[in-house]
Design an enzyme around this catalytic site. Structure first.
Site, PDB file in Angstrom:
ATOM      1  N   GLY A 138      36.937  40.403  42.845  1.00  0.00           N
ATOM      2  CA  GLY A 138      37.619  39.765  41.723  1.00  0.00           C
ATOM      3  C   GLY A 138      38.124  40.797  40.743  1.00  0.00           C
ATOM      4  O   GLY A 138      38.393  41.946  41.108  1.00  0.00           O
ATOM      5  N   SER A 139      38.233  40.396  39.497  1.00  0.00           N
ATOM      6  CA  SER A 139      38.856  41.266  38.494  1.00  0.00           C
ATOM      7  C   SER A 139      37.857  42.304  37.959  1.00  0.00           C
ATOM      8  O   SER A 139      36.645  42.074  37.957  1.00  0.00           O
ATOM      9  CB  SER A 139      39.357  40.406  37.336  1.00  0.00           C
ATOM     10  OG  SER A 139      38.265  39.701  36.783  1.00  0.00           O
ATOM     11  N   PRO A 140      38.375  43.436  37.477  1.00  0.00           N
ATOM     12  CA  PRO A 140      37.489  44.436  36.877  1.00  0.00           C
ATOM     13  C   PRO A 140      36.679  43.870  35.702  1.00  0.00           C
ATOM     14  O   PRO A 140      35.515  44.220  35.527  1.00  0.00           O
ATOM     15  CB  PRO A 140      38.462  45.529  36.406  1.00  0.00           C
ATOM     16  CG  PRO A 140      39.644  45.395  37.323  1.00  0.00           C
ATOM     17  CD  PRO A 140      39.759  43.927  37.600  1.00  0.00           C
ATOM     18  N   VAL A 165      35.477  40.771  35.236  1.00  0.00           N
ATOM     19  CA  VAL A 165      34.313  40.016  35.714  1.00  0.00           C
ATOM     20  C   VAL A 165      33.381  40.942  36.518  1.00  0.00           C
ATOM     21  O   VAL A 165      32.164  40.741  36.531  1.00  0.00           O
ATOM     22  CB  VAL A 165      34.747  38.762  36.515  1.00  0.00           C
ATOM     23  CG1 VAL A 165      33.538  37.981  37.002  1.00  0.00           C
ATOM     24  CG2 VAL A 165      35.631  37.866  35.654  1.00  0.00           C
ATOM     25  N   GLY A 166      33.942  41.971  37.121  1.00  0.00           N
ATOM     26  CA  GLY A 166      33.115  42.974  37.812  1.00  0.00           C
ATOM     27  C   GLY A 166      32.061  43.556  36.862  1.00  0.00           C
ATOM     28  O   GLY A 166      30.905  43.773  37.246  1.00  0.00           O
ATOM     29  N   GLU A 197      34.584  44.758  44.671  1.00  0.00           N
ATOM     30  CA  GLU A 197      35.952  44.903  45.191  1.00  0.00           C
ATOM     31  C   GLU A 197      36.869  44.379  44.095  1.00  0.00           C
ATOM     32  O   GLU A 197      37.034  43.167  43.939  1.00  0.00           O
ATOM     33  CB  GLU A 197      36.122  44.094  46.486  1.00  0.00           C
ATOM     34  CG  GLU A 197      35.225  44.538  47.638  1.00  0.00           C
ATOM     35  CD  GLU A 197      35.741  45.782  48.346  1.00  0.00           C
ATOM     36  OE1 GLU A 197      36.884  46.205  48.088  1.00  0.00           O
ATOM     37  OE2 GLU A 197      34.996  46.354  49.156  1.00  0.00           O
ATOM     38  N   CYS A 222      45.487  41.917  45.853  1.00  0.00           N
ATOM     39  CA  CYS A 222      44.823  42.993  45.102  1.00  0.00           C
ATOM     40  C   CYS A 222      45.463  44.345  45.382  1.00  0.00           C
ATOM     41  O   CYS A 222      45.517  45.200  44.510  1.00  0.00           O
ATOM     42  CB  CYS A 222      43.343  43.035  45.437  1.00  0.00           C
ATOM     43  SG  CYS A 222      43.009  43.217  47.189  1.00  0.00           S
TER      44      CYS A 222
HETATM   45  N1  LIG Z   1      39.479  44.653  45.912  1.00  0.00           N
HETATM   46  C1  LIG Z   1      39.699  43.524  46.569  1.00  0.00           C
HETATM   47  O1  LIG Z   1      39.438  43.413  47.757  1.00  0.00           O
HETATM   48  C2  LIG Z   1      40.294  42.336  45.857  1.00  0.00           C
HETATM   49  C3  LIG Z   1      40.746  41.265  46.616  1.00  0.00           C
HETATM   50  C4  LIG Z   1      41.312  40.179  45.970  1.00  0.00           C
HETATM   51  C5  LIG Z   1      41.410  40.153  44.604  1.00  0.00           C
HETATM   52  N2  LIG Z   1      40.981  41.212  43.879  1.00  0.00           N
HETATM   53  C6  LIG Z   1      41.138  41.186  42.439  1.00  0.00           C
HETATM   54  O2  LIG Z   1      40.697  39.924  41.930  1.00  0.00           O
HETATM   55  C7  LIG Z   1      41.424  39.578  40.785  1.00  0.00           C
HETATM   56  C8  LIG Z   1      41.986  38.174  40.896  1.00  0.00           C
HETATM   57  O3  LIG Z   1      41.027  37.281  41.362  1.00  0.00           O
HETATM   58  P1  LIG Z   1      40.329  36.205  40.400  1.00  0.00           P
HETATM   59  O4  LIG Z   1      41.272  35.828  39.303  1.00  0.00           O
HETATM   60  O5  LIG Z   1      39.771  35.128  41.261  1.00  0.00           O
HETATM   61  O6  LIG Z   1      39.162  37.085  39.787  1.00  0.00           O
HETATM   62  P2  LIG Z   1      38.018  36.655  38.788  1.00  0.00           P
HETATM   63  O7  LIG Z   1      37.262  37.890  38.497  1.00  0.00           O
HETATM   64  O8  LIG Z   1      38.538  35.842  37.648  1.00  0.00           O
HETATM   65  O9  LIG Z   1      37.106  35.629  39.628  1.00  0.00           O
HETATM   66  C9  LIG Z   1      36.426  36.010  40.813  1.00  0.00           C
HETATM   67  C10 LIG Z   1      35.202  35.140  41.010  1.00  0.00           C
HETATM   68  O10 LIG Z   1      34.313  35.333  39.922  1.00  0.00           O
HETATM   69  C11 LIG Z   1      33.976  34.096  39.309  1.00  0.00           C
HETATM   70  N3  LIG Z   1      33.909  34.321  37.865  1.00  0.00           N
HETATM   71  C12 LIG Z   1      34.953  34.322  36.990  1.00  0.00           C
HETATM   72  N4  LIG Z   1      34.522  34.594  35.738  1.00  0.00           N
HETATM   73  C13 LIG Z   1      33.183  34.760  35.828  1.00  0.00           C
HETATM   74  C14 LIG Z   1      32.175  35.094  34.874  1.00  0.00           C
HETATM   75  N5  LIG Z   1      32.459  35.257  33.587  1.00  0.00           N
HETATM   76  N6  LIG Z   1      30.902  35.193  35.307  1.00  0.00           N
HETATM   77  C15 LIG Z   1      30.600  35.029  36.608  1.00  0.00           C
HETATM   78  N7  LIG Z   1      31.513  34.724  37.553  1.00  0.00           N
HETATM   79  C16 LIG Z   1      32.786  34.602  37.177  1.00  0.00           C
HETATM   80  C17 LIG Z   1      35.059  33.134  39.718  1.00  0.00           C
HETATM   81  O11 LIG Z   1      34.548  31.810  39.743  1.00  0.00           O
HETATM   82  C18 LIG Z   1      35.481  33.635  41.072  1.00  0.00           C
HETATM   83  O12 LIG Z   1      34.681  33.092  42.101  1.00  0.00           O
HETATM   84  C19 LIG Z   1      42.516  40.623  40.649  1.00  0.00           C
HETATM   85  O13 LIG Z   1      42.128  41.599  39.710  1.00  0.00           O
HETATM   86  C20 LIG Z   1      42.569  41.237  42.042  1.00  0.00           C
HETATM   87  O14 LIG Z   1      43.104  42.533  42.086  1.00  0.00           O
HETATM   88  C21 LIG Z   1      40.417  42.289  44.475  1.00  0.00           C
END
Ligand SMILES: NC(=O)c1ccc[n+]([C@@H]2O[C@H](COP(=O)([O-])OP(=O)(O)OC[C@H]3O[C@@H](n4cnc5c(N)ncnc54)[C@H](O)[C@@H]3O)[C@@H](O)[C@H]2O)c1
Length: 464
Positions: free
Chosen positions: A188-190, A192-193, A210, A244
């Site tokens: 997901g996003s940096p 939330v990472g 990731e 991503c």
């Molecule tokens: N490196 C990779 O392989 C890869 C692949 C796909 C997407 N991405 C990245 O992901 C991002 C887009 O995806 P997104 O919008 O779903 O990301 P996101 O971080 O918003 O959400 C990812 C997951 O985290 C959960 N989440 C969201 N906020 C949370 C919180 N505060 N606490 C706990 N869990 C939470 C969501 O329910 C979802 O399941 C982009 O930055 C993209 O570059 C990376």
């Protein structure tokens, strides 16, 4: 069941799985998963059409094929990856036998994003199961049709004491993150990472992150502009730019800018026709929030003086934003500051490669860096001088599919790696086992005499 109960139920099997979840059983689970995916192909297509308007060919190449090839590759190599490995003793350890035995971490949590909602939930599950773990999957609530389908696939094909799918949003995710999982695999996003890593600090779970970021493309001097334009357009506009590792923006030699943008316009027209909103090859944005974020980025860039080369049409109700190319985007525009994650491509003219490298260096470490050139010296120079999760030369996106290469980010774009043997390693504890056969350790034990001092000195001399 609450997230805590789901965790507890799966974790109860950790000890038994260490010996009972044999390689043959792991392979059987993976085969069942593959069969289920094949059987539900049309449901998968329908779910991704509902969530993202994803064209069937894109569903195949970016959702189904990556999981099936991960299963195939893993099944083929599992025996070698899982086998305890003997290692040579180092000098001071003469007389011992060392072995590295990969063991399952236990019960792991996989949190997936919405952009490749099937592949990014189930691809890592393949590695988790191959390594002998139980897993909880938390799919993205923003891709509800795929999330529901993942739950159905797991219920139909995977043992309930091995895989659980917990659907929901931030609240559910937060509750899951409070459980003492043995590993958290987050995509997901940096932003939330960081939340995930902070939660993992409380339980000391290991993490794979990731993440995303701005992945630049550099066109070297003399690059084939038409071929580069085709590859960049494919990588950028697949899944409407919500990838991503999508090319975020392109650096092109100033003298080539006009010809390159011309070539891009031609390639976009070839791929999506004169009216991409009627094209069956172009996906939709995930939702209204994402639409207005992107529309805002585009409008701000145009207001600040960017030139529209092609695209720009937007239709909120249809979650549609046309494949768009801009030039002259000022550096202070938000478009040049945050990950675009949509079908808007800034093309930036450069005079000296050094300034491009300095600009990349000044930003966060990208997930991917793409280079178009035939010049081997330039490939080596840029690969050595920059840091990024991965590098693509004369190609975009495809390194995701190469399972003999690790896939992951660095710094802001991620931590750890996935795919193939790196995926297996992420979900394994590499346990060292040291057996004493005839190691001479007695002279080093107290009481320390002149004899032991001489012996310790001799050992020191031996090792250097
Ligand atoms: N490196 C990779 O392989 C890869 C692949 C796909 C997407 N991405 C990245 O992901 C991002 C887009 O995806 P997104 O919008 O779903 O990301 P996101 O971080 O918003 O959400 C990812 C997951 O985290 C959960 N989440 C969201 N906020 C949370 C919180 N505060 N606490 C706990 N869990 C939470 C969501 O329910 C979802 O399941 C982009 O930055 C993209 O570059 C990376």
């Amino acid at each position: 069941m609450t997230p805590a109960e789901v965790y507890t139920q799966l974790a109860a099997g950790d000890a038994a799985r260490r010996t009972g979840f044999t390689l043959a059983k792991r392979r059987a689970v993976l085969a069942k998963l593959a069969a289920e995916l094949r059987a539900r192909e049309s449901e998968i297509m329908a779910a991704l059409a509902a969530d993202l308007g994803k064209p069937p060919v894109e569903v195949r190449i970016s959702e189904i094929i990556p999981i099936l090839s991960e299963i195939r590759h893993t099944t083929k190599h599992l025996k070698r990856w899982a086998k305890p490995r003997r290692v040579w003793p180092t000098l001071s350890m003469l007389g011992t036998r060392g072995t590295i035995r990969p063991e399952p971490k236990g019960t792991v949590l996989i949190i997936a994003p919405w952009n490749y909602p099937l592949c990014l939930a189930l691809g890592s599950l393949v590695s988790a199961i191959a390594a002998g773990n139980a897993a909880v999957i938390k799919p993205s609530e923003l891709a509800p049709a795929t999330s529901a389908l993942i739950a159905q696939i797991a219920a139909a094909a995977l043992p309930a004491d091995l895989v659980a799918v917990v659907e929901g949003g931030v609240e559910v995710s937060t509750e899951l993150l409070a459980q003492p999982f043995d590993h958290i695999f987050f995509t997901g996003s940096p932003a939330v990472g960081r939340v995930v890593m902070a939660a993992a600090a409380k339980t000391l779970a290991s993490v794979t992150l990731e993440l995303g970021g701005k992945s630049p493309v550099i066109l070297g001097p003399g690059a084939n502009l038409q071929k580069a334009a085709r590859m960049v357009a494919w990588g950028k506009f697949q899944n409407a730019g919500q990838t991503c590792i999508a090319p975020d923006h392109v650096y092109v030699p100033r003298a080539d800018q006009a010809a390159f943008t011309q070539a891009l316009r031609a390639e976009i027209a070839k791929m999506y026709g004169a009216t991409p909103e009627t094209s069956r090859s172009f996906a939709r944005l995930i939702g209204a929030r994402h639409f207005s974020r992107l529309k805002g980025l585009l409008d701000e860039a145009l207001a600040k003086g960017a030139t529209l080369i092609t695209g720009g049409e937007a239709e909120e109700a249809a979650r549609y934003l046309a494949p768009t190319v801009l030039t002259d985007v000022p550096g202070e525009a938000a478009l040049m500051r945050e990950e675009i994650f949509g079908p808007v491509l800034p093309v930036i003219a450069y005079d000296a490669l050094e300034t491009v490298l300095a600009e990349i260096e000044a930003g966060e470490k990208p997930l991917a860096l793409y280079l178009f050139t035939k010049d081997r010296a330039l490939i080596n120079r840029i690969s050595a001088a920059t840091t990024s999760g991965g590098v693509g030369v004369n190609v975009t996106l495809a390194h995701f599919l190469h399972l003999n290469l690790p896939f992951g980010g660095v710094g802001n774009s991620g931590l750890g790696a996935a795919h193939g043997r790196w995926g297996f390693a992420a979900f394994s504890h590499e346990k060292p086992i040291l057996e004493n056969r005839f190691a001479v350790l007695d002279p080093l034990m107290p009481p320390y005499t002149k004899m032991s001092a001489r012996f310790a000195k001799a050992v020191q001399k031996l090792v250097g």
